[in-house]
Design a protein around this motif. Structure first.
Motif, PDB file in Angstrom:
ATOM      1  N   VAL A 177       0.864  -1.181   0.000  1.00  0.00           N
ATOM      2  CA  VAL A 177       0.000   0.000   0.000  1.00  0.00           C
ATOM      3  C   VAL A 177       0.900   1.230   0.000  1.00  0.00           C
ATOM      4  N   ARG A 178       0.694   2.095  -1.009  1.00  0.00           N
ATOM      5  CA  ARG A 178       1.598   3.230  -1.168  1.00  0.00           C
ATOM      6  C   ARG A 178       0.962   4.526  -0.713  1.00  0.00           C
ATOM      7  N   GLU A 179       1.803   5.365  -0.176  1.00  0.00           N
ATOM      8  CA  GLU A 179       1.347   6.668   0.279  1.00  0.00           C
ATOM      9  C   GLU A 179       1.021   7.534  -0.924  1.00  0.00           C
ATOM     10  N   GLY A 180      -0.235   7.895  -1.021  1.00  0.00           N
ATOM     11  CA  GLY A 180      -0.620   8.881  -2.013  1.00  0.00           C
ATOM     12  C   GLY A 180      -0.373   8.525  -3.469  1.00  0.00           C
ATOM     13  N   GLU A 181       0.518   7.602  -3.759  1.00  0.00           N
ATOM     14  CA  GLU A 181       0.825   7.324  -5.151  1.00  0.00           C
ATOM     15  C   GLU A 181      -0.159   6.306  -5.701  1.00  0.00           C
TER      16      GLU A 181
END
Ligand SMILES: Cc1cc2nc3c(=O)[nH]c(=O)nc-3n(C[C@@H](O)[C@H](O)[C@H](O)COP(=O)(O)OP(=O)(O)OC[C@H]3O[C@@H](n4cnc5c(N)ncnc54)[C@H](O)[C@@H]3O)c2cc1C
Ligand code: FES
Ligand code: FES
Lengths: 314, 943
Positions: B174-178
């Motif tokens: 799970v990626r931050e904001g991307e």
């Protein structure tokens, strides 16, 4: 100093007894070695001159169903014993106990004979055997005729010594093998040959349970086996074995007496628990369990094993 | 006797007392069979005899007469009846699937795992998960990839049945904001370990697998008394024993008489008139022709002691009348952390709670016991073969004791069967070197498990008092902690570990006022040092238990309470560090919460105050069993921090066959650093990872990578490798640019090719071009991590932190007190998931180690004497304890980390223990404040 000097694989009882009784005196029986070798390596048992491997003796590897008994050779590897159908059918308690001993690697070599001869008061196999009213065949160095296994095959009468070959075979109650913790009554040259267990009849059943702790040595804090003969919900007969509850495996005779003829009820169970507590000598083992905890577990185990045995009766 | 080994009949006479493992390893050279305990506890030595698995360490060799023995070496051969060349040989499906699923970490247990599994599949081609667990019940793996091992066996079974294999499990990212994944080719892809094939075939060599001509065997005479003055020492009888070549005592040390990683307070040997401070202190060392002779000689050494009062715990150590163990007393360090003014904070509070927690000493119990081989060279140098986490520190400590220049010593790092922090200090390196120096012959010093348990530094036991103040709405106003840490007889890394315990003792929370005091005390217990988690394991247990106590008191939801106080970007830590980026804690909390709700079958957004999964649930038909979930969070620094210069060097070289090699001294303990380094270099050159070799842990051939500790290597050595690769790339581009007369920017590297102005040439060509110009295509880079500030100065004490949230579901038996962990959900902010397969192994292994810390592990020392001196007494989790694990990787990149990555190795394990103990509380209302969980205490409190 090596743990042993010579490793001798015996081919018969006579052969084994001959080597065991000849000098030097520190010759020692070995079966799977899962107890013995560690004890020698860790300095809790003196090194042996000759280790006499008795697992290569045919008589000790027999598994038979006679008309009244199971005959279980003392040196059958536990892993093999587990897969023997009659065991599960006739002695569920023993089947369950053996299944819990070690992992598969240990069970592939460990034996029931060693489990008993090592004489610990809470060895799982021994506790189950005790509840199942097993008797033990012992060979000792005496003159006589060679073992005639066909004789053994008939349901050999209990407690009758039979003279065979260069060895004498006798049958005795399991508990007579115990002298104290880690001490058997077997003298030099005496070999456990087999266990004899009565076949299961209608209304009879058995069960084994133990409580472990995830820290420390993986042996039971307490274990228990029961054998039960119920008719409807009346206890016709019962045998309860548990450990460690004294220097030897404990048969809870007081409790059994209290329960015979009673209904299998909560009241009976409470009375039986009290009777066990009166008879058992629980000890506190440092870093493992206090005597109070063991007392508490007695009631838990009694409830569980009985419920389990009851469910398994036919 | 005759026996058949791997299909070949051989004739060989068993020796007195010889076990099958010895015959296989020492006399037939089949070193794939490993020895980890020699007490029938671990299964590492499993081989098949007449088709059934047995423990060769406890199986008399003579018993194998006329039998068929199959070892790991024979397994691959089974598939290759006609001998083929080494590269082409076929692996057994079990071997393939162990690699494919990432079940191979350090690899030390793997031969045993595979042989035991092989026996299972022979009997049972359709094993269930339960069948596999039962079969591997006593085959331990300390890297604890039990779930992957289980899947690997299932997958191999499928293959053998002619069905498609299982897909390996990788953690979802799970990626931050991307929204779109970052544009990497290799980073983030599934890659096998470079050493995997060797490890599944038994070809991998660990130190004890090596032999040198003329090699002697060493043993160490240990004091076995915890506190005493050595009054008399007589080694004459030992020297006279035939086969003994040297017996050395303290007076035979040519150089400095002490060693240590930070403080030189640990005597190489205790001399007459000197103080023994723990049972593992060495008083003499022996080299003999065989290990058996050396062992016999131990008993011929006579030592007399004046026994002294034993300082058994750190609280006693701090009392003024306690015996003083070191010249500066018993206080190694008083560590202080101050933020704001706690008096103020407690005045602001509407509720104040206080509780004291105790954690046990624990042992790393890496499967491979310590082994060092020292080998004197004709040119006067000394080589040390050893699996070590800090090769350059070994070098300087060995050189110091020999009284030599450091460069005369070469540490040749070997594969390591696990380290976990326990192979940072000196074990046998110096002793082996002294004996090799004295005898002029190679000397092997192998610890058996018993000695390993006695001698090496442990995890600190602690006593931690937490006082917490909060508003009724849950906002924390002040936290005060007081820690006593038992650092044992010698400093080791005690000060650093307990500093980390202290700075992390108020948890990953933004609290206006904190105060922490830690007393790092010397005692007569075995030394304590680094152990995965580095002190934070202990303080996280205390603070996370306290957070649940607070939630209960305030009738607040434990998740909400943590969310409310969680560190986030813009927060200031208790050491005064402003967090500017890469704080994924909230995201971890949210993800675990979401997964919990999914697993608990609940609608999202259900009432936050009465979450059913934190309530006790009876098990149907078994009213004495109670289940509940528990929750905990954690953070852990990446890198040394605290002002310590944190740097690593790496070198990358291009060869004429088009392959690359990356070199750094950082250590591969099984954690997968070699895979990461290889992937990084492959990424930079856009080539297949298989084209990159990795060389680590050699002080002659590899630049200093610093200690492999503090979850720092992916970050620090990873960056060094990355920048070295980039500068090599730039150098190559510059050469090509000159040769083809194009601007360097137009040169690109892709798929093993250099693209120059429309045409391409393979990297092998590029290497040749450079060499023909007399240049070596090689680049070195020394990477310095961002500067940090010492504790007490404020500012950045660390350059990055990793964050975690976990939930655990337990089942408590209210009659017996027994506890089982059923499920664990884990979300970790790792910055960047460089190597997902390795990450999954870290996730699972970390959780298993946390379960061990909570439930099974208790290193017991009674008045200085070690009770748990065998593996049978010190239990580590077996496969039977494996819960269902859900792992989620969170990427909040750290800008200075390689591709954003930060540390993983420790954080994965830290929240597990408090998640479990909080779950126990939720299930039965018993608050665990002593580790490990004692089932008897649970029953007592329930009745
Ligand atoms: C890892 C591990 C786990 C274990 N877990 C359990 C467990 O859960 N529960 C449990 O009960 N036990 C457990 N054990 C102990 C165990 O394996 C046994 O008690 C085993 O049954 C002993 O049998 P053996 O054949 O190995 O005996 P050995 O070690 O060969 O012999 C034990 C003793 O009995 C004597 N002996 C053996 N056979 C005979 C015979 N036929 N006649 C006369 N004397 C004889 C030997 O001389 C020796 O003194 C465990 C052991 C290990 C190593
Ligand atoms: S069981 Fe043999 S080495 Fe551990
Ligand atoms: S891979 Fe099993 S112990 Fe390391």
């Amino acid at each position: 100093m090596s743990t042993w000097n010579t490793y001798y694989q015996a081919h018969s009882l006579e052969d084994a007894i001959a080597v065991l009784t000849q000098s030097p005196s520190n010759n020692q029986i070995i079966a799977g070695g899962t107890d013995l070798l560690l004890e020698i390596q860790q300095g809790r048992h003196p090194p042996a001159h000759t280790l006499v491997d008795i697992t290569t003796i045919p008589e000790l590897n027999r598994l038979e169903v006679t008309s009244a008994y199971l005959w279980i050779g003392s040196a059958v590897p536990l892993a093999k014993l587990i897969t023997w159908q009659p065991l599960q059918q006739h002695c569920l308690a023993l089947y369950e106990a053996i299944n819990l001993i070690g992992g598969p690697q240990v069970r592939n070599v460990a034996t029931l004979g060693g489990n008993v001869a090592h004489a610990l008061p809470a060895a799982d196999g021994a506790i189950a055997l005790l509840a199942l009213d097993a008797t033990v065949w012992i060979a000792s160095p005496e003159n006589g005729r060679t073992i005639d296994s066909s004789q053994v095959n008939q349901s050999t009468p209990n407690n009758l010594p039979i003279e065979v070959g260069q060895v004498r075979l006798r049958n005795q109650p399991l508990l007579d093998c115990y002298a104290g913790p880690g001490k058997s009554t077997l003298s030099a040259g005496e070999i456990l040959v087999a266990f004899q267990i009565p076949l299961r009849k209608d209304g009879e059943s058995s069960a084994f349970r133990r409580v472990m702790r995830p820290q420390g040595v993986a042996i039971a804090i307490q274990n228990m086996a029961v054998w039960l003969h119920l008719e409807k919900d009346t206890i016709m007969d019962i045998r309860i074995a548990l450990g460690p509850a004294g220097p030897k495996p404990l048969r809870a005779h007081f409790a059994e007496e209290k329960m015979r003829g009673q209904k299998l009820s909560q009241a009976t169970l409470s009375e039986a628990t009290a009777a066990i507590l009166a008879e058992a000598r629980f000890r506190t083992s440092p870093h493992r369990a206090t005597a109070e905890y063991r007392q508490h577990l007695t009631s838990v185990l009694l409830n569980e094993t009985l419920a389990h045995a009851e469910a398994g009766r036919r | 006797m005759k026996l058949t080994v791997n299909g070949k009949e051989i004739e060989i006479e068993p020796q007195p007392g010889e076990m099958l493992a010895h015959l296989l390893r020492e006399r037939l050279g089949l070193t794939g069979t490993k020895i980890a305990c020699e007490e029938a506890e671990c299964g590492a030595c499993t081989v098949l005899v007449d088709n059934v698995p047995v423990l060769s360490c406890s199986y008399p060799a003579a018993k194998a007469a006329n039998k068929q023995v199959l070892t790991i070496e024979g397994l691959a051969e089974l598939n290759n009846p006609v001998s083929q060349s080494d590269h082409e040989f076929q692996l057994h499906p079990l071997q393939e699937e162990f690699i494919e699923h990432g079940a191979v970490q350090c690899g030390f247990c793997i031969p045993g795992q595979i042989m035991t599994s092989y026996a299972l599949l022979q009997r049972n081609p359709h094993p269930s998960e339960e069948d596999i667990h039962q079969a591997l019940k006593d085959t331990l793996c300390r890297c604890a990839g039990y779930p992957t091992i289980t899947r690997a066996v299932q997958s191999a079974a499928a293959k053998l049945r002619g069905e498609p294999p299982l897909r390996p499990v990788l953690p979802p990212v799970v990626r931050e904001g991307e929204l779109t994944p970052p544009p990497y080719k290799v980073i983030g892809s599934k890659q096998a370990r470079p050493d995997a094939v060797e490890k599944v075939t038994g070809k991998a060599k660990f130190t004890d697998d090596l032999k040198f001509p003329g090699m002697l065997h060493a043993r160490v005479k240990r004091a076995l008394v915890p506190h005493a003055i050595l009054k008399r020492l007589d080694v004459t009888q030992a020297r006279k024993l035939p086969g003994v070549v040297a017996v050395l005592t303290a007076q035979d040390i040519p150089g400095e008489k002490t060693h240590g990683l930070v403080i030189y307070d640990w005597p190489v040997m205790i001399g007459v008139g000197e103080r023994v401070r723990y049972v593992g202190d060495a008083i003499a060392i022996i080299a003999a022709e065989t290990r058996e002779i050396a062992t016999q000689a131990l008993d011929l050494i006579v030592a007399e002691y004046d026994l002294l009062e034993v300082v058994a715990d750190p609280v006693r150590a701090r009392q003024p009348d306690a015996p003083q163990l070191h010249p500066n007393g018993n206080l190694l360090k008083h560590i202080k952390v101050r933020k704001g003014d706690v008096t103020h904070g407690f005045e602001d509070a509407e509720i104040i709670l206080e509780h004291t927690f105790h954690t046990a000493i624990t042992d790393h119990a890496f499967m491979e016991p310590e082994c060092s081989i020292a080998r004197p060279l004709p040119n006067g140098r000394m080589e040390i073969y050893v699996g070590s986490q800090i090769p350059y520190a070994d070098r300087s400590q060995v050189a110091r004791a020999l009284g030599w220049e450091e460069e005369r010593v070469r540490i040749v790092g070997q594969l390591m069967g696990g380290g976990f922090g326990g192979k940072e200090d000196i074990a046998g390196q110096i002793h082996a070197a002294l004996l090799a120096n004295a005898t002029g012959r190679p000397v092997k010093l192998l610890f058996d498990r018993h000695e390993s348990l006695l001698a090496h530094p442990k995890r600190h036991s602690t006593q931690i008092r937490v006082k917490m103040g909060a508003k009724r709405d849950g906002r924390l106003t002040a936290v005060e902690t007081e820690l006593y840490g038992d650092t044992g007889a010698y400093a080791s890394l005690g000060e650093k570990v307990l500093t980390r315990a202290t700075t992390h003792s108020s948890g990953p929370y933004d609290i206006p006022h904190t105060r922490a005091d830690c007393y790092a005390m010397y005692t007569n217990n075995p030394p304590a040092g680094a152990f995965r988690g580095f002190g934070v394991t202990q303080s996280a247990f205390a603070i996370e238990s306290m957070m649940d106590i607070l939630a209960k008191e305030l009738n607040l939801d434990p998740i909400e309470l943590r969310r409310q106080n969680a560190l986030r970007v813009g927060s200031i830590t208790n050491t005064g560090q402003l967090l500017r980026e890469s704080v994924g804690l909230l995201e971890c909390i949210n993800l675990v919460e979401r997964e919990l709700e999914k697993q608990a079958g609940q609608m999202e957004g259900a009432s936050r105050t009465s979450r059913s999964y934190f309530q006790p649930r009876p098990v149907e038909g078994k009213p004495h069993l109670r289940r509940a979930w528990g929750f905990a969070v954690a953070y852990k620094n990446t890198g040394l921090g605290g002002g310590a210069p944190d740097k690593a060097g790496a070198e990358v070289e291009l060869y004429e066959d088009g392959t690359l090699e990356v070199r750094t001294s950082s250590a591969e303990l099984g954690q997968g650093l070699v895979t990461v380094l290889r992937m990084i270099v492959a990424e930079e050159f856009a080539i297949q990872p298989e084209k990159v070799r990795v060389l680590v842990m050699d002080t002659d051939l590899t630049p200093d990578g610093g200690p492999t500790t503090a979850s720092r290597q992916t970050f620090v050595s990873g960056n060094a490798a990355r920048f070295a690769a980039q500068s090599l790339r730039n150098a190559l581009a510059a050469s090509l640019a000159e040769k083809y007369d194009v601007p360097p920017a137009q040169i690109r590297f892709i798929e093993g090719l250099a693209q120059v102005n429309g045409h391409t040439l393979p990297l092998s060509e590029v290497a040749k071009i450079l060499r023909s110009e007399g240049r070596t295509p090689r680049a070195y880079y020394e990477y310095w991590a961002p500067e940090t500030k010492p504790l007490g100065e404020g500012g950045d004490m660390h350059f990055a932190f990793s964050f975690a949230a976990q939930a655990a579901e337990v089942e408590v038996n209210t009659l017996t007190g027994e506890v089982r962990v059923l499920k664990v959900i884990s979300a970790i902010d790792v910055g960047r998931a460089i190597n997902p397969l390795g990450l999954q192994g870290q996730f699972e292994g970390g959780i298993m180690m946390g379960i061990g810390n909570a439930l099974t592990e208790n290193f017991i020392v009674e008045n200085g004497v070690v009770f748990t001196d065998r593996l049978a007494r010190y239990r580590i989790p077996s496969i039977m304890l494996t819960p269902e694990i859900t792992a989620i990787a969170v990427e909040h990149p750290a800008s200075a980390g390689p591709y954003g990555a930060k540390g993983v190795g420790e954080i994965v394990s830290i929240p597990t223990t408090p998640a479990i103990t909080n779950a126990i509380y939720n299930a039965v209302g018993v608050r665990i404040d002593h580790l490990p969980v004692d089932q008897e205490v649970i029953v007592k409190e329930l009745t």
